[in-house]
Design a protein around this motif. Structure first.
Motif, PDB file in Angstrom:
ATOM      1  N   ALA A 114      -5.304  -7.545  -1.568  1.00 52.42           N
ATOM      2  CA  ALA A 114      -6.091  -7.023  -0.324  1.00 52.42           C
ATOM      3  C   ALA A 114      -6.930  -5.696  -0.874  1.00 52.42           C
ATOM      4  N   ILE A 115      -8.085  -5.154  -0.429  1.00 57.00           N
ATOM      5  CA  ILE A 115      -8.450  -3.959  -0.640  1.00 57.00           C
ATOM      6  C   ILE A 115      -8.975  -2.888   0.533  1.00 57.00           C
ATOM      7  N   SER A 116      -8.528  -1.768   0.395  1.00 57.63           N
ATOM      8  CA  SER A 116      -8.577  -0.716   1.408  1.00 57.63           C
ATOM      9  C   SER A 116      -9.032   0.511   1.216  1.00 57.63           C
ATOM     10  N   PRO A 117      -9.672   1.256   2.001  1.00 57.69           N
ATOM     11  CA  PRO A 117     -10.215   2.829   1.520  1.00 57.69           C
ATOM     12  C   PRO A 117      -8.830   3.386   1.836  1.00 57.69           C
ATOM     13  N   GLN A 118      -7.872   3.310   2.370  1.00 53.05           N
ATOM     14  CA  GLN A 118      -6.678   4.015   2.590  1.00 53.05           C
ATOM     15  C   GLN A 118      -6.103   4.568   1.280  1.00 53.05           C
ATOM     16  N   LEU A 119      -5.248   5.609   1.417  1.00 48.11           N
ATOM     17  CA  LEU A 119      -4.766   6.166   0.277  1.00 48.11           C
ATOM     18  C   LEU A 119      -3.316   5.390  -0.177  1.00 48.11           C
ATOM     19  N   PRO A 120      -3.050   5.416  -1.321  1.00 46.82           N
ATOM     20  CA  PRO A 120      -1.792   4.534  -1.824  1.00 46.82           C
ATOM     21  C   PRO A 120      -0.727   4.683  -0.920  1.00 46.82           C
ATOM     22  N   VAL A 121      -0.423   6.048  -0.653  1.00 49.56           N
ATOM     23  CA  VAL A 121       1.054   6.232   0.368  1.00 49.56           C
ATOM     24  C   VAL A 121       0.632   5.325   1.565  1.00 49.56           C
ATOM     25  N   ASN A 122      -0.295   4.979   2.028  1.00 50.56           N
ATOM     26  CA  ASN A 122      -0.743   4.044   3.383  1.00 50.56           C
ATOM     27  C   ASN A 122      -0.517   2.720   3.089  1.00 50.56           C
ATOM     28  N   SER A 123      -0.946   2.479   1.644  1.00 48.38           N
ATOM     29  CA  SER A 123      -0.991   1.002   1.373  1.00 48.38           C
ATOM     30  C   SER A 123       0.466   0.601   0.883  1.00 48.38           C
ATOM     31  N   ARG A 124       1.517   1.625   0.503  1.00 46.79           N
ATOM     32  CA  ARG A 124       2.975   1.414   0.127  1.00 46.79           C
ATOM     33  C   ARG A 124       3.391   1.228   1.658  1.00 46.79           C
ATOM     34  N   LYS A 125       3.082   1.918   2.648  1.00 42.17           N
ATOM     35  CA  LYS A 125       3.501   1.572   4.020  1.00 42.17           C
ATOM     36  C   LYS A 125       3.218   0.310   4.613  1.00 42.17           C
ATOM     37  N   SER A 126       1.841  -0.167   4.419  1.00 44.00           N
ATOM     38  CA  SER A 126       1.724  -1.379   4.894  1.00 44.00           C
ATOM     39  C   SER A 126       2.201  -2.566   4.127  1.00 44.00           C
ATOM     40  N   VAL A 127       2.852  -2.285   2.890  1.00 44.08           N
ATOM     41  CA  VAL A 127       3.349  -3.461   2.027  1.00 44.08           C
ATOM     42  C   VAL A 127       4.690  -3.437   2.593  1.00 44.08           C
ATOM     43  N   ARG A 128       5.474  -2.461   2.864  1.00 48.58           N
ATOM     44  CA  ARG A 128       6.745  -2.505   3.581  1.00 48.58           C
ATOM     45  C   ARG A 128       6.805  -3.021   5.144  1.00 48.58           C
ATOM     46  N   GLN A 129       5.716  -2.611   5.780  1.00 48.95           N
ATOM     47  CA  GLN A 129       5.894  -2.906   7.190  1.00 48.95           C
ATOM     48  C   GLN A 129       5.623  -4.482   7.305  1.00 48.95           C
ATOM     49  N   ASN A 130       4.825  -4.964   6.507  1.00 45.05           N
ATOM     50  CA  ASN A 130       4.345  -6.312   6.636  1.00 45.05           C
ATOM     51  C   ASN A 130       4.993  -7.215   5.850  1.00 45.05           C
ATOM     52  N   ALA A 131       5.919  -6.714   4.916  1.00 46.13           N
ATOM     53  CA  ALA A 131       6.734  -7.511   4.024  1.00 46.13           C
ATOM     54  C   ALA A 131       5.660  -8.472   2.891  1.00 46.13           C
ATOM     55  N   LEU A 132       4.984  -7.685   2.580  1.00 50.86           N
ATOM     56  CA  LEU A 132       4.109  -8.300   1.489  1.00 50.86           C
ATOM     57  C   LEU A 132       4.476  -8.427   0.082  1.00 50.86           C
ATOM     58  N   THR A 133       4.199  -9.299  -0.746  1.00 48.93           N
ATOM     59  CA  THR A 133       4.391  -9.699  -2.039  1.00 48.93           C
ATOM     60  C   THR A 133       2.986  -9.593  -2.814  1.00 48.93           C
ATOM     61  N   PHE A 134       2.149  -9.152  -2.139  1.00 48.47           N
ATOM     62  CA  PHE A 134       0.780  -8.951  -3.081  1.00 48.47           C
ATOM     63  C   PHE A 134       0.189  -7.710  -2.668  1.00 48.47           C
ATOM     64  N   PRO A 135      -0.522  -6.940  -3.719  1.00 49.15           N
ATOM     65  CA  PRO A 135      -0.889  -5.752  -3.316  1.00 49.15           C
ATOM     66  C   PRO A 135      -1.744  -5.269  -2.531  1.00 49.15           C
ATOM     67  N   ILE A 136      -1.967  -4.087  -2.077  1.00 48.11           N
ATOM     68  CA  ILE A 136      -3.090  -3.490  -1.315  1.00 48.11           C
ATOM     69  C   ILE A 136      -3.722  -2.516  -1.987  1.00 48.11           C
ATOM     70  N   LEU A 137      -4.859  -2.638  -2.723  1.00 43.93           N
ATOM     71  CA  LEU A 137      -5.589  -1.826  -3.701  1.00 43.93           C
ATOM     72  C   LEU A 137      -6.305  -0.713  -3.054  1.00 43.93           C
ATOM     73  N   SER A 138      -6.250   0.472  -3.501  1.00 45.17           N
ATOM     74  CA  SER A 138      -6.831   1.391  -2.779  1.00 45.17           C
ATOM     75  C   SER A 138      -8.267   1.722  -3.416  1.00 45.17           C
ATOM     76  N   ASP A 139      -9.268   1.579  -2.577  1.00 47.30           N
ATOM     77  CA  ASP A 139     -10.589   1.704  -2.864  1.00 47.30           C
ATOM     78  C   ASP A 139     -11.186   3.140  -2.441  1.00 47.30           C
ATOM     79  N   PRO A 140     -11.085   4.102  -3.167  1.00 46.44           N
ATOM     80  CA  PRO A 140     -11.747   5.423  -3.101  1.00 46.44           C
ATOM     81  C   PRO A 140     -13.184   5.509  -2.495  1.00 46.44           C
TER      82      PRO A 140
END
Length: 224
Positions: A114-140
């Motif tokens: 997944a690709i998101s403009p959000q900061l990595p700290v928020n991607s880590r939160k997304s991964v935890r909350q949604n129990a993901l095993t694939f990454p959310i990449l930060s797109d500055p």
């Protein structure tokens, strides 16, 4: 229950102002106006589509490692989904649905990011909350979203609404621009060609993850 059925059920409760949402009708009207104007603008027609070359990217994963589309494509097809952020319930439900189908994606020899403009700290939160095993990449600055033709600027009245709701995108994204990517999902063949594309300026509508599996399997077979 299908992904869209879940999204529709959430939307019905949210727009009806049912607890715990209790959203005023004026807020719903503003959100609907923004979506209608984005649809009418035709911006989605300029996004990358099937048959186009996919822009290459190298982005940070939540753990700080860099992920390269070129490296992933050397292994097989790549599924890329564009994610607005941890604050978007529709996006989170989509990520959960993609997680459910991840075994089928990987069985076909493909990778998922997944690709998101959000900061990595928020991607880590997304991964935890949604129990993901694939990454959310930060797109500055939403630059990869722009390369795919997905980036758009929020109108002033929607920015004002987001601020009133304390949905501070500049803080979430580390970027003052108030831009987002339109939700989109792509399957990219190992040669870099987009073989499946779904872009929708209405963030409440998402395709079923299973719909892209035939394209993934065909792309994987073509690379052998």
């Amino acid at each position: 229950m299908s992904l869209q059925s879940k999204l529709d059920a959430f939307k019905a409760d949210f727009e009806a102002g049912k607890p715990p949402y209790n959203v005023p009708p004026a807020v719903i009207a503003t959100m609907r106006r923004a979506t209608a104007e984005l649809i009418a603008s035709g911006v989605a027609q300029h996004a990358r589509k099937a048959g186009d070359r996919a822009p290459a990217f190298t982005l940070d994963a939540p753990d700080g490692t860099q992920v390269s589309s070129a490296d992933l494509l050397r292994r097989g097809p790549l599924v890329t989904t564009f994610y607005r952020g941890v604050w978007c319930p529709y996006c989170n439900m989509e990520l959960q649905a993609l997680q459910d189908v991840l075994p089928d994606i990987e069985a076909a020899g493909a990778s998922l990011v997944a690709i998101s403009p959000q900061l990595p700290v928020n991607s880590r939160k997304s991964v935890r909350q949604n129990a993901l095993t694939f990454p959310i990449l930060s797109d500055p600055h939403n630059d990869v979203g722009a390369a795919f033709g997905l980036r758009f600027a929020l109108p002033d009245y929607l920015i004002a609404l987001y601020k009133s709701l304390r949905n501070d995108l500049p803080a979430f994204n580390g970027d003052p621009s108030w831009t987002l990517p339109m939700p989109a999902r792509y399957v990219i063949a190992p040669d870099g060609t987009i073989v499946y594309a779904e872009v929708n300026p209405d963030y409440t509508h998402r395709p079923e993850p299973s719909e892209m599996l035939p394209a993934i399997r065909k792309a994987a077979a073509g690379a052998r």
